[in-house]
Design an enzyme around this catalytic site. Structure first.
Site, mmCIF file in Angstrom:
data_model
loop_
_atom_site.group_PDB
_atom_site.id
_atom_site.type_symbol
_atom_site.label_atom_id
_atom_site.label_comp_id
_atom_site.label_asym_id
_atom_site.label_seq_id
_atom_site.Cartn_x
_atom_site.Cartn_y
_atom_site.Cartn_z
ATOM 1 N N GLU A 100 -14.287 0.079 -24.668
ATOM 2 C CA GLU A 100 -15.395 1.047 -24.611
ATOM 3 C C GLU A 100 -14.952 2.506 -24.452
ATOM 4 O OE1 GLU A 100 -17.932 -0.328 -21.462
ATOM 5 O OE2 GLU A 100 -18.536 -2.126 -22.569
ATOM 6 N N GLU A 119 -18.457 -10.669 -27.381
ATOM 7 C CA GLU A 119 -19.368 -10.812 -26.231
ATOM 8 C C GLU A 119 -20.805 -11.042 -26.701
ATOM 9 O OE1 GLU A 119 -18.927 -7.521 -23.498
ATOM 10 O OE2 GLU A 119 -16.746 -7.489 -23.707
#
Ligand code: XIL
Length: 512
Positions: free
Chosen positions: A168, A287
């Site tokens: 991220e 995910e």
């Protein structure tokens, strides 16, 4: 090695024959990619959850247990030697995966979130000053080195097949995050002023990770155009070109949004897959979950349709580039977004409509079949109920490893990643692939023999070999001695036997 092939055939045959009753998603999708889920300290101690994992999945990501806030220890840390630990949750997960030969995705090393602020401050204290980039370089290298070493020494037979090195690092509009701590800000950017820490993280990870561990950049909202393009062009491509990165992790936290179009639309999601695939990297859907409004169960069928549409994009746009799909949670009540029931099992462990749609996408005749992708060999083998995996095949062949083959494999890393290759963990895992191929070196009477899929009658080691060589982006020729010493790009003058490597091709050559 012949035994392994026979075993593989038996395993695949048996997985197919009792597919109806025992097949899990790992079997249904065995010809495509690994199908995974997560465990945490609680679920790894639940027999019910472990049973679901054993039945359904052949990839496990620890949900929180390998994150910096769970692993970095302030007390005793120095800039050159960052102390790391595995907490009880991590131990339960990794032990379970090692015991059952379930491949693991490590998650994650360098992240703005779930990372103590004191890691970036002098004295490893909250009141310290923010350290310099030189100090942070040392801490980051030591942290990454010590994490891989700790996992290897604690679980030497664990199949740590992938790791999210950086998580991220892109802002929503593409570019570095805002410097600072909390609220989505990044202390990494605070120290480095930009995203230059990403390449450093991958350089260290390449240096210390086992050769068989694929290195991933992982992010969310990875389908938003500006963010997608930044990730693709400014993170993935340069790292891939330098041989430092193997894959893109598309987190894929999605929303069904009943009443309006799902977010993202399946088409937009598919476009993102195409963008990353075009860069020539592996893709993990790392995910996956898809929320429904208010967690209202009447939306389960819309959710099922969305899961189906998304999986169709993964299959059609991703093709063999997609090597793992991981769902972020087993049952709805365990999800980090549990209020909106985003998973494929309900709170009682029953299969939801979404699960059934995923199964229906693959013809039953393909269940249990091995795939052709980079990770497919371990998928195929581990689809058997006896849970054999590539690591057990590896273990049986490692005794044959010759010094020349081991050396050759580690030098391939060194030449491509511009960092010294000298970790023992790497040597042990590298020996796997080359050792099984070294017999064809030895038995060859021709002056040159390719170590490609066609060169071994006994076992197709191409996926393993490719994983070792995936850092080799260029087509430059490099010669090595049989001991693996790099000799440069010019053909050796002295008579003898050498190894020649070009791109993904490795051959033995006899100079007379
Ligand atoms: C989440 C976990 O599921 C939660 O238990 C935790 O409280 C917060 O983190 N992106 C990631 C994951 O990379 O690590 C996050 O996991 C979800 C978003």
């Amino acid at each position: 090695m012949k035994i392994n092939i026979v075993f593989l055939l038996i395993a695949v045959a048996s997985a197919t024959s009792f597919a109806q009753t025992t097949a899990g998603l790992k079997d249904v999708y065995s010809s495509k990619f690994k199908f995974g889920n997560i465990l945490n300290g609680t679920t790894a101690n639940s027999q019910a959850m472990k049973n679901i994992v054993l039945r359904e999945f052949n990839s496990i990501t620890p949900e929180n247990e390998l994150k910096p806030d769970a692993t970095i220890v302030a007390s005793g840390s120095t800039d050159d030697n960052v102390k790391v630990q595995l907490n009880n949750g991590a131990k339960a997960i990794l032990q379970f995966c090692q015991d059952n030969k379930i491949p693991v995705r490590g998650h994650t090393l360098v992240w703005h979130s779930q990372t103590p602020e004191w890691f970036f401050r002098t004295g490893f204290t909250s009141s310290g000053a923010v350290v310099s980039t030189a100090v942070m370089d040392k801490r980051m290298e030591s942290y990454i080195k010590n994490m891989f070493a700790l996992i290897k020494s604690s679980y030497p037979n664990l199949n740590l097949y992938a790791y999210d090195v950086v998580n991220e690092a892109s802002s929503e509009s593409g570019g570095p995050r805002t410097a600072g701590n909390g609220d989505g800000k990044s202390m990494w950017v605070q120290v480095y002023k930009d995203n230059s820490f990403i390449e450093k993280a991958f350089t260290y990870a390449r240096k210390y990770a086992p050769a068989t561990t694929k290195l991933f950049y992982n992010d969310y909202n990875e389908y938003i155009t500006a963010k997608r393009n930044y990730i693709a062009n400014s993170i993935i491509k340069p790292l891939k070109d330098k041989g430092l990165l193997d894959g893109m992790g598309m987190q894929s936290h999605l929303d069904v949004r009943t009443g309006s179009a799902p977010y993202p639309t399946a088409a937009d999601y598919g476009a993102a897959i195409t963008t990353y695939k075009n860069l020539g990297v592996e893709i993990h859907v790392s995910e996956l979950d898809a929320t429904i409004d208010n967690g209202n169960t009447s939306y389960f069928s819309a959710q099922a349709t969305y899961y189906k549409d998304i999986m169709n994009q993964i299959l059609t746009k991703g093709g063999s580039a997609v090597t793992a799909v991981v769902i972020w949670g087993i049952q709805d009540d365990q999800s980090w977004r549990k209020d909106r029931k985003p998973l494929i099992f309900d709170a009682s462990g029953n299969k939801k409509a979404a699960y059934n749609e995923l199964v229906k996408l693959i013809p039953e005749s393909d269940w249990g079949k091995p795939g052709s992708g980079a990770s497919s060999s371990s998928v195929a083998v581990s689809s058997s109920s006896s849970k054999a995996s590539s690591s057990s095949v590896a273990a049986s062949s490692s005794s044959k490893a010759s010094s020349s083959s081991v050396a050759a494999s580690s030098s391939s890393r060194a030449s491509s990643s511009s960092v010294a290759a000298s970790s023992s963990s790497r040597a042990s895992s590298s020996s796997v692939a080359i050792s099984s191929s070294s017999s064809s070196f030895e038995s060859s009477s021709s002056s040159e023999e390719a170590l490609s899929s066609s060169s071994s009658e006994e076992e197709d080691i191409t996926p393993i070999l490719n994983s070792m060589l995936s850092t080799q982006g260029s087509q430059l020729i490099t010669y090595y001695s049989l001991k693996g010493e790099p000799l440069g790009s010019a053909k050796p003058q002295k008579a003898g036997v050498y190894i020649i490597k070009q791109g993904y091709s490795v051959k033995k050559i006899v100079v007379r």
